[in-house]
Enzyme design. Structure first.
Site, PDB file in Angstrom:
ATOM      1  N   GLU A   1      -2.249  -8.909   4.003  1.00  0.00           N
ATOM      2  CA  GLU A   1      -2.383  -9.546   5.473  1.00  0.00           C
ATOM      3  C   GLU A   1      -3.844  -9.421   5.817  1.00  0.00           C
ATOM      4  OE1 GLU A   1      -1.981  -4.925   5.786  1.00  0.00           O
ATOM      5  OE2 GLU A   1      -1.091  -6.657   4.595  1.00  0.00           O
TER       6      GLU A   1
ATOM      7  N   CYS B   1       0.787  -1.070   0.066  1.00  0.00           N
ATOM      8  CA  CYS B   1       0.140   0.133  -0.063  1.00  0.00           C
ATOM      9  C   CYS B   1       0.752   1.243   0.113  1.00  0.00           C
ATOM     10  CB  CYS B   1      -1.053   0.017   1.057  1.00  0.00           C
ATOM     11  SG  CYS B   1      -2.358   1.124   0.998  1.00  0.00           S
TER      12      CYS B   1
ATOM     13  N   HIS C   1      -3.779  -4.960   0.676  1.00  0.00           N
ATOM     14  CA  HIS C   1      -3.198  -5.585   1.766  1.00  0.00           C
ATOM     15  C   HIS C   1      -3.330  -7.138   1.578  1.00  0.00           C
ATOM     16  CE1 HIS C   1      -2.739  -1.665   3.912  1.00  0.00           C
ATOM     17  NE2 HIS C   1      -3.621  -1.330   3.155  1.00  0.00           N
TER      18      HIS C   1
END
Length: 205
Positions: free
Chosen positions: A188, A79, A186
């Site tokens: 994660e 990001c 993202h």
């Protein structure tokens, strides 16, 4: 050791927790000496470009990141961490980035809601995503990933664009140049497909 670079903002613990879930140990640090020792580096982030680049330069972290990339260490920008790799950003003015990748971060069009928040499709534009040295190994083309951003990267060299996403315009959602990877989404926060990306990255180190 995979080092997650701490520059005073972002979702560091969620990135660390995601790596831990797939069995990779990580260290969160802003210490240039620890960053220098890393076998692989992750530059995550959610926040303001201006504040982030100032922190990296004030702490002399910028030099260590550039040296690590030149040395061939696996590097992942997430990001804002991807946007910082570019020459500039237009967020809140015009600010110089790490200038590793030609191009810069520009505002998403006024025709779409900002920030771009939520799940969107990632489309590969090259066919080597299954290669053994790719963080996209075994990741499905046109999978959905989680985005939170108001700026996108305009890339001067289209050959490094690895995937694109459509949100009012088609923008690069990931890039790759040798050992250097960047993702606008993202991983994660992107469930099974995102964890595959982090697992593949960890195996490069």
């Amino acid at each position: 050791m995979i080092v997650i670079v701490d520059y005073g903002m972002g979702n560091l613990k969620s990135v660390q927790n995601a790596f831990a879930k797939i069995g990779h140990r990580t260290l969160i640090t802003d210490d240039p000496k620890q960053i220098k020792k890393a076998s692989a580096l992750v530059l995550p982030g959610v926040g303001a470009f201006r504040d982030a680049i100032k922190f990296l330069k004030d702490k002399k972290i910028d030099k260590e990141l550039i040296d690590a990339i030149k040395a061939g260490k696996p590097f992942l920008g997430i990001c804002l961490g991807m946007q910082l790799l570019f020459a500039f950003s237009e967020e809140g003015g015009l600010f110089a980035g790490l200038n590793i990748i030609p191009g810069g971060a520009k505002r998403l069009p006024v025709s779409v809601k900002c920030p771009h928040l939520g799940w969107n499709r990632v489309k590969f534009i090259y066919n080597d995503n299954q290669s053994m040295n790719s963080i996209f190994k075994d990741v499905w083309d046109e999978s959905y990933f989680y985005f939170v951003h108001s700026y996108y990267c305009e890339v001067d060299n289209s050959r490094i664009i690895y995937s694109t996403t459509d949100y009012g315009l088609v923008f690069p959602s990931s890039i790759r140049r040798d050992n250097l990877y960047g993702v606008q989404f993202h991983p994660e926060k992107s469930s099974e497909q995102g964890l595959k990306i982090l697992k593949n990255f960890g195996e490069l180190s």
